[in-house]
Design a protein around this motif. Sequence first.
Motif, PDB file in Angstrom:
ATOM      1  N   THR A 214      33.853  48.708  39.201  1.00  0.00           N
ATOM      2  CA  THR A 214      35.008  49.244  39.909  1.00  0.00           C
ATOM      3  C   THR A 214      35.006  48.794  41.362  1.00  0.00           C
ATOM      4  O   THR A 214      33.972  48.841  42.036  1.00  0.00           O
ATOM      5  CB  THR A 214      34.993  50.783  39.871  1.00  0.00           C
TER       6      THR A 214
ATOM      7  N   PRO B 237      49.360  56.116  44.983  1.00  0.00           N
ATOM      8  CA  PRO B 237      48.382  55.641  43.995  1.00  0.00           C
ATOM      9  C   PRO B 237      47.888  56.766  43.092  1.00  0.00           C
ATOM     10  O   PRO B 237      47.927  57.939  43.462  1.00  0.00           O
ATOM     11  CB  PRO B 237      47.247  55.101  44.868  1.00  0.00           C
TER      12      PRO B 237
ATOM     13  N   THR C 254      50.547  45.066  36.093  1.00  0.00           N
ATOM     14  CA  THR C 254      49.130  44.803  35.865  1.00  0.00           C
ATOM     15  C   THR C 254      48.906  43.313  35.611  1.00  0.00           C
ATOM     16  O   THR C 254      49.642  42.686  34.838  1.00  0.00           O
ATOM     17  CB  THR C 254      48.625  45.616  34.662  1.00  0.00           C
TER      18      THR C 254
ATOM     19  N   ARG D  60      49.931  53.648  34.881  1.00  0.00           N
ATOM     20  CA  ARG D  60      49.469  54.756  35.705  1.00  0.00           C
ATOM     21  C   ARG D  60      48.682  55.799  34.914  1.00  0.00           C
ATOM     22  O   ARG D  60      48.097  56.719  35.499  1.00  0.00           O
ATOM     23  CB  ARG D  60      50.669  55.423  36.402  1.00  0.00           C
TER      24      ARG D  60
ATOM     25  N   ALA E  12      43.209  51.614  47.739  1.00  0.00           N
ATOM     26  CA  ALA E  12      44.161  51.324  46.669  1.00  0.00           C
ATOM     27  C   ALA E  12      45.170  50.279  47.122  1.00  0.00           C
ATOM     28  O   ALA E  12      45.662  50.300  48.244  1.00  0.00           O
ATOM     29  CB  ALA E  12      44.869  52.603  46.253  1.00  0.00           C
TER      30      ALA E  12
ATOM     31  N   GLN F 291      40.458  46.796  39.893  1.00  0.00           N
ATOM     32  CA  GLN F 291      41.066  47.313  41.126  1.00  0.00           C
ATOM     33  C   GLN F 291      42.199  48.278  40.803  1.00  0.00           C
ATOM     34  O   GLN F 291      42.933  48.088  39.830  1.00  0.00           O
ATOM     35  CB  GLN F 291      41.620  46.161  41.978  1.00  0.00           C
ATOM     36  N   ASN F 292      42.345  49.294  41.627  1.00  0.00           N
ATOM     37  CA  ASN F 292      43.435  50.258  41.503  1.00  0.00           C
ATOM     38  C   ASN F 292      44.594  49.802  42.389  1.00  0.00           C
ATOM     39  O   ASN F 292      44.510  49.834  43.610  1.00  0.00           O
ATOM     40  CB  ASN F 292      42.963  51.645  41.931  1.00  0.00           C
TER      41      ASN F 292
ATOM     42  N   ARG G 158      42.008  55.463  38.728  1.00  0.00           N
ATOM     43  CA  ARG G 158      42.482  54.556  37.673  1.00  0.00           C
ATOM     44  C   ARG G 158      41.525  53.389  37.448  1.00  0.00           C
ATOM     45  O   ARG G 158      41.264  52.989  36.314  1.00  0.00           O
ATOM     46  CB  ARG G 158      43.870  54.007  38.013  1.00  0.00           C
ATOM     47  N   ALA G 159      40.980  52.818  38.514  1.00  0.00           N
ATOM     48  CA  ALA G 159      40.070  51.691  38.348  1.00  0.00           C
ATOM     49  C   ALA G 159      38.834  52.112  37.558  1.00  0.00           C
ATOM     50  O   ALA G 159      38.388  51.402  36.643  1.00  0.00           O
ATOM     51  CB  ALA G 159      39.680  51.123  39.708  1.00  0.00           C
TER      52      ALA G 159
ATOM     53  N   VAL H 297      44.993  46.860  38.101  1.00  0.00           N
ATOM     54  CA  VAL H 297      45.760  47.856  37.355  1.00  0.00           C
ATOM     55  C   VAL H 297      46.981  48.237  38.182  1.00  0.00           C
ATOM     56  O   VAL H 297      46.867  48.840  39.243  1.00  0.00           O
ATOM     57  CB  VAL H 297      44.907  49.112  37.055  1.00  0.00           C
TER      58      VAL H 297
ATOM     59  N   THR I 127      47.905  50.959  41.688  1.00  0.00           N
ATOM     60  CA  THR I 127      49.000  51.742  41.099  1.00  0.00           C
ATOM     61  C   THR I 127      50.007  52.240  42.123  1.00  0.00           C
ATOM     62  O   THR I 127      51.027  52.816  41.745  1.00  0.00           O
ATOM     63  CB  THR I 127      48.421  52.946  40.334  1.00  0.00           C
TER      64      THR I 127
END
Length: 543
Positions: free
Chosen positions: A447, A425, A458, A503, A452, A415-416, A429-430, A498, A418
Amino acid sequence: MTQSSVHGERTRPGSAPDHGGPGDGPGPGPGRRAGRRRPGRRHRALRWSATVLSVLILGTAGAGYLYYEHLNGNIQKGERSSGDSKADKPEPNAAGQTPLNILLIGSDSRASDANVALGGGRNNRDNPPLGDVQMLIHLSADRESAAVVSIPRDTRVDIPACTDPKTGEKHPATNAIINESLGRGGAGCTLATWENLTGVYIDHWMTIDFAGVVAMADAVGGVEVCVNQNVWDRPLPAVPGGSGLKMTKGPHRVKGEEALQWLRTRHAWGSDLLRARAQHMYMNSMIRTLKGQNVFTDTGRLMDLADAATRSLTVSQEIGTVKELYDLGMQLKTVPTDRITMTTMPTVEDPQDRNHLLPAGDAEKMWTMLREDVSFDDKGGKDGKDGKDSGNKGTDSATGKDPAAPDAEIGVLVQNATRSATLGPVGGRASAVAEVLARKGFAKAATDTSAALAEEKTVVRHPGPETAGDARRVAEALGIPASSVRRSADVSGITLVVGADWRSGTSYPRQEKPEAGELPDNSDALNGSDSGKCMDVYAPYRW
């Protein structure tokens, strides 16, 4: 600093400004460590006092049992957590020991005549209570040091979904100042809020209200405080309210309502952050007072203190008996005064509202020290007590109870999260981290395409003991510390979140493990043995 710069003026929309809550519950249990003594009158007196204590506190029969039941009847209790918490209880260290964390909450409730008389605000009697004082007490696994961390009441945080244990009312998750958590599901909701913010598992909570603070201060016989200038916390033309505290320069022993005034004072110190410092001074002084009193040989004082403590506190149900509270007090009592460190979470001004605060980046270092049981002072001895080897040994992948499956068979959802309070976000990233896992042999990494999330740090979450080994293996493969692996009822499988601390890049940023005493400079640390501290008075409140 101008008068208008005092943080925390708007804490209850639509009502008059609130001016604080109680500060402090009882400190560590009374008495001193007993050494070897020659037989004689003093030895017999101590033996007699131990007998009296067992009758009064533990109670076995007759009047002792009735008094024990009376004390048990005084105690109000509630469920430990009433919110959506993501913290997992730590594994024991190599010696089989675990830290102990207790959340102390000072409530501004006006739900009784006594609290209305002490706190004012009769028109607010039916309003939800606010947790205006919040302190996490951390006892190290070896019980040789203790840390206390305050979070200012006007700090904006994520409050999880909570259910009020008394009414059954469900409150959705929200982003608000932390003192509102108490009114959204009781102390159990505040506990869940702290757990999600810090990642620290909290074993118990205790709450105390205005009347409780007065009763405890009287039972102890007063607590010494000190000011560097004459102080009068009174209404001013531009700043209404005030605690009413009025005293001359120098040390004073406060009890009763004057003790409550000290703990509620904010304007005369200049901010909520400085109010936390005054509360820490009070708490340290109470601890020193209790340790210096020979309560065990004074039956009357012992009875008064036990009665006041059980009447003043509401506690989580697993410590809701006199015996459990007594045992807890004995653990607190073992910590030397000079190994107690009082601190305040580092904060920054909230860009959305200058009267509110946000956790500063340095706060994560403090939470890491608590999670890994690293002492806040540098007075530890050998064998890891200096913080270098005091981490959570039980969470290491080589020693965990649950072995990991082969990497290719471990399903991981990435998961994103950030997004942070100040930054948006980071797109993709994910997917990027899922690709890293796939290259490392985690063929089932996938993913999460949902919106987000926001997570400062994290974490790797897993649903239960049977997946703990797999979660630790995922963390190990990416260089994520074992302390960031947590059990959560929110997930059905291994979920890598994450956070805002990762980042960019394909490997988790190396985290230097803090050593004992390496607190952030802006934590306002105060040692429990320091009896020479006095509060400076903000100039408009001097007389």
